[in-house]
Each structure stands twice: as C-alpha cells, then as structure tokens.
Design a protein around this motif. Structure first.
Motif, mmCIF file in Angstrom:
data_model
loop_
_atom_site.group_PDB
_atom_site.id
_atom_site.type_symbol
_atom_site.label_atom_id
_atom_site.label_comp_id
_atom_site.label_asym_id
_atom_site.label_seq_id
_atom_site.Cartn_x
_atom_site.Cartn_y
_atom_site.Cartn_z
ATOM 1 N N VAL A 182 4.658 -14.958 -0.491
ATOM 2 C CA VAL A 182 3.925 -14.149 -0.962
ATOM 3 C C VAL A 182 3.508 -12.344 -0.199
ATOM 4 C CG1 VAL A 182 1.306 -13.606 -0.545
ATOM 5 C CG2 VAL A 182 1.942 -15.945 -1.023
ATOM 6 N N LEU A 183 3.613 -12.346 0.605
ATOM 7 C CA LEU A 183 4.027 -10.942 2.163
ATOM 8 C C LEU A 183 5.421 -10.136 1.048
ATOM 9 C CD1 LEU A 183 4.042 -12.227 5.771
ATOM 10 C CD2 LEU A 183 2.083 -10.777 4.017
ATOM 11 N N VAL A 220 9.541 -7.115 4.878
ATOM 12 C CA VAL A 220 9.587 -5.794 3.879
ATOM 13 C C VAL A 220 8.559 -5.394 3.539
ATOM 14 C CG1 VAL A 220 9.463 -6.298 1.449
ATOM 15 C CG2 VAL A 220 11.087 -7.554 2.628
ATOM 16 N N PHE A 221 7.068 -6.473 4.133
ATOM 17 C CA PHE A 221 5.874 -6.004 3.857
ATOM 18 C C PHE A 221 5.363 -4.430 4.784
ATOM 19 C CE2 PHE A 221 1.406 -6.563 2.003
ATOM 20 C CZ PHE A 221 0.858 -6.402 3.638
ATOM 21 N N THR A 222 5.582 -4.468 6.665
ATOM 22 C CA THR A 222 5.202 -3.866 7.105
ATOM 23 C C THR A 222 5.670 -2.372 6.813
ATOM 24 O OG1 THR A 222 5.065 -5.437 8.470
ATOM 25 C CG2 THR A 222 5.310 -3.730 9.555
ATOM 26 N N VAL A 223 7.484 -2.583 6.515
ATOM 27 C CA VAL A 223 8.064 -1.099 5.991
ATOM 28 C C VAL A 223 7.335 -1.160 5.059
ATOM 29 C CG1 VAL A 223 10.526 -0.453 5.546
ATOM 30 C CG2 VAL A 223 9.973 -2.221 6.804
ATOM 31 N N VAL A 224 7.567 -1.268 3.789
ATOM 32 C CA VAL A 224 6.721 -1.056 2.876
ATOM 33 C C VAL A 224 5.804 0.126 2.722
ATOM 34 C CG1 VAL A 224 6.331 -0.960 0.376
ATOM 35 C CG2 VAL A 224 8.370 -1.907 1.216
ATOM 36 N N TRP A 225 4.648 -0.981 2.971
ATOM 37 C CA TRP A 225 2.949 -0.043 3.084
ATOM 38 C C TRP A 225 2.930 0.810 4.700
ATOM 39 C CZ3 TRP A 225 -1.310 -0.535 -0.182
ATOM 40 C CH2 TRP A 225 -0.584 -1.315 -0.984
ATOM 41 N N GLY A 245 4.865 -6.858 -0.799
ATOM 42 C CA GLY A 245 5.312 -5.736 0.165
ATOM 43 C C GLY A 245 6.045 -4.732 -1.564
ATOM 44 N N LEU A 246 6.348 -5.360 -2.421
ATOM 45 C CA LEU A 246 7.194 -4.733 -4.343
ATOM 46 C C LEU A 246 5.686 -4.792 -4.438
ATOM 47 C CD1 LEU A 246 9.197 -7.606 -5.805
ATOM 48 C CD2 LEU A 246 10.168 -5.843 -3.996
ATOM 49 N N THR A 247 4.330 -4.594 -4.446
ATOM 50 C CA THR A 247 3.675 -4.049 -4.734
ATOM 51 C C THR A 247 3.366 -2.558 -4.112
ATOM 52 O OG1 THR A 247 2.113 -6.515 -5.503
ATOM 53 C CG2 THR A 247 0.846 -3.699 -5.395
ATOM 54 N N THR A 251 1.914 5.876 5.490
ATOM 55 C CA THR A 251 1.389 6.929 6.012
ATOM 56 C C THR A 251 2.250 8.017 5.903
ATOM 57 O OG1 THR A 251 3.011 5.697 7.121
ATOM 58 C CG2 THR A 251 1.343 5.909 8.395
ATOM 59 N N GLN A 252 3.448 7.865 4.407
ATOM 60 C CA GLN A 252 4.457 9.075 4.568
ATOM 61 C C GLN A 252 4.339 9.466 3.774
ATOM 62 O OE1 GLN A 252 6.174 10.261 7.181
ATOM 63 N NE2 GLN A 252 5.463 8.193 8.530
ATOM 64 N N ILE A 253 3.240 9.260 2.586
ATOM 65 C CA ILE A 253 4.022 10.228 0.875
ATOM 66 C C ILE A 253 2.135 10.993 0.463
ATOM 67 C CG2 ILE A 253 5.009 8.369 0.040
ATOM 68 C CD1 ILE A 253 2.826 6.668 -1.177
ATOM 69 N N GLY A 254 1.452 10.998 1.485
ATOM 70 C CA GLY A 254 0.591 12.771 1.612
ATOM 71 C C GLY A 254 -0.386 11.599 0.802
ATOM 72 N N ILE A 255 -0.438 10.345 0.694
ATOM 73 C CA ILE A 255 -1.600 9.778 -0.360
ATOM 74 C C ILE A 255 -3.453 10.555 0.779
ATOM 75 C CG2 ILE A 255 -3.568 7.312 -0.518
ATOM 76 C CD1 ILE A 255 -1.034 6.005 -0.923
ATOM 77 N N GLU A 256 -4.392 10.781 0.318
ATOM 78 C CA GLU A 256 -5.744 10.857 0.799
ATOM 79 C C GLU A 256 -6.584 9.570 1.168
ATOM 80 O OE1 GLU A 256 -7.008 13.498 2.762
ATOM 81 O OE2 GLU A 256 -8.462 12.361 3.103
ATOM 82 N N TRP A 257 -6.517 9.726 1.897
ATOM 83 C CA TRP A 257 -7.582 8.350 2.672
ATOM 84 C C TRP A 257 -8.851 8.357 2.661
ATOM 85 C CZ3 TRP A 257 -5.075 4.035 1.180
ATOM 86 C CH2 TRP A 257 -4.083 4.186 0.814
ATOM 87 N N GLY A 258 -9.056 10.061 2.794
ATOM 88 C CA GLY A 258 -10.299 10.802 2.883
ATOM 89 C C GLY A 258 -11.340 9.519 4.043
ATOM 90 N N PHE A 259 -10.339 9.838 5.300
ATOM 91 C CA PHE A 259 -10.896 9.067 6.646
ATOM 92 C C PHE A 259 -12.079 9.490 6.666
ATOM 93 C CE2 PHE A 259 -8.538 5.638 6.825
ATOM 94 C CZ PHE A 259 -7.092 5.933 7.004
ATOM 95 N N SER A 260 -13.111 9.125 7.932
ATOM 96 C CA SER A 260 -14.539 10.266 7.938
ATOM 97 C C SER A 260 -13.849 11.543 8.939
ATOM 98 C CB SER A 260 -15.626 9.824 9.054
ATOM 99 O OG SER A 260 -16.518 9.849 9.397
#
Lengths: 67, 171
Positions: free
Chosen positions: B109-110, A36-41, B114-116, A46-55
């Motif tokens: 925790v993970l 769940v963590f890996t998929v969501v994050w 993920g929900l966050t 990567t996919q929703i257009g957040i600007e991370w401001g990389f160098s």
C-alpha cells in the motif's frame, strides 16, 4: 501427572512450517514501501513549490502595506 | 385414476431402474466428482470434519489403524501423533497461527501511494502553471498586516491571535 507429561509431548510434536512469502520478504516489503513513500512524498510536499496555504499565524511577520 | 395408475407404474419403473444402475456400478451415471463428496476442512468452528484428512492410507498407516482398535495405552506418543495427523491436517494452534501477511499488504500500500506522489510531482512540473503572485512572501506579509490592521475576525479568528500591545503573535 504421567498423562499430562504425554500431553505436553504431543503438543510439542509440530511439523516444521515452511516459511511463506510474507515470512521471507515481509519485512523487506514493509520497509521498502515505507522508504519509497517517505522519499517521494517528502520531496513532493517540500521541494516542488506546491502552495499549501498554511496559516500566517505564528509564521509570517506582518509587513507594512500602505504606500 | 388412470393418471395416478400411470404415475404409480412410472414410480416403480424409476425405482427399479435406479436399483439396476447401482447394481451395475457406474453404468449411465456420472462418477461423483471429488468436490461433491464430503470434504475435509480446517475450521475453528468445526472441530470434527466430515472425513479424515488422509484418505488413502499407506501400509504402515493401515497397520497403525489396526493397532488403534486395541487398547490405546499400548500406543506410543509418536503413534498417537501419527493417528492424529491421519485424521487432521493442522492442529488448532497451527490453524490459529497468525501470519506476516500484514507486512506485505502495508508495504505494498505504501509503495503504491508513493507512486501516486510521483504522479503529483509530474503534474506540478509539467502541467500546472505558476501560482498567483498573491502567494509570494512579501504579498502574504503585507496582506497579513492589512488583515490585522482591519481587525479582521477579532473574536476567534486571526486578529485574536495577534498581540497588539507587544506587536507579535500571541504565544
């Protein structure tokens, strides 16, 4: 020697331990949570257009700016 | 002196009262709750707990305790184990055994982290407006060249990472 053999036998006469929740489902919870963590994050980062401001170093090809 | 004599009488009365109560059993005294009596506990730093683990022995166990009073060489291995289990709950090995609890904890925790992330996704989609145009790729590229042309931060910063001879980033 006879006494030590008996000692060994006593040590091995354990009661069977009933598996608890963690024994039964621990691996599932761990891997499921990690998935769940890996998929969501992965999606969020990567996919929703957040600007991370990389160098720009090593990443951006400089473009002419003078008009 | 009068007070001390009166106190002496009160003390004697209290002493005789308590003896009477004990003689009568539980008359007027609250029964001692289980939690106030010495308890059995499995602890690594307490090898001999205050009481035995099994309080009420079955007939079989009582017979075994009688046999224990004789020579111990007469006891079989199983009987010795049974005597141990009467006195103790877990062995040290059982007590010290690790669990798989960390898997549940870490997985939980993970999962909630993920929900966050889902909250963040919702925010980006529904809440935040568009980001400034100065983040677009062409603007950033032009901006980068202008920074390098100005020799911005040439000692340890961005211009020090650019190779002006080869016209590329330093490796």
């Amino acid at each position: 020697l006879a006494r030590s053999v008996r000692h060994t036998a006593v040590r091995q006469a354990h009661r069977k331990h009933e598996p608890d929740f963690h024994d039964k489902y621990g691996n599932l919870v761990l891997l499921g949570g990690a998935a769940v963590f890996t998929v969501v994050w992965g999606y969020a980062l990567t996919q929703i257009g957040i600007e991370w401001g990389f160098s720009p170093v090593g990443r951006v090809t400089p473009k002419e700016w003078r008009e | 002196m009068l007070a001390s004599r009166a106190f002496g009488l009160v003390g004697k009365r209290a002493l005789s009262t308590s003896i009477c109560l004990r003689a009568h059993g539980h008359a007027g005294v609250v029964k001692a709750e289980d939690f106030s009596l010495p308890a059995y506990v499995d602890r690594r730093d307490l090898p001999l707990p205050e009481v035995a683990f099994v309080k009420d022995l079955s007939a079989q166990q009582k017979a075994l305790k009688e046999k224990e009073k004789a020579s111990w060489t007469a006891l079989s291995v199983d009987e010795k184990v049974e005597l141990y289990r009467i006195k103790f709950n877990e062995t040290y090995a059982e007590m010290n055994k690790g669990t798989n609890e960390w898997k549940t904890v870490l997985g939980g925790v993970l999962f909630f982290l993920g929900l966050t992330g889902l909250i963040l996704i919702w925010q980006k989609h529904f809440m935040y407006g568009p980001i400034p145009h100065t983040f677009s790729d062409e603007w950033v590229a032009a901006q980068t060249k202008r920074m390098l042309d100005m020799r911005m931060n040439p000692v340890e910063g961005i211009s020090s990472q650019w190779d002006y001879e080869k016209n590329e980033w330093k490796k």
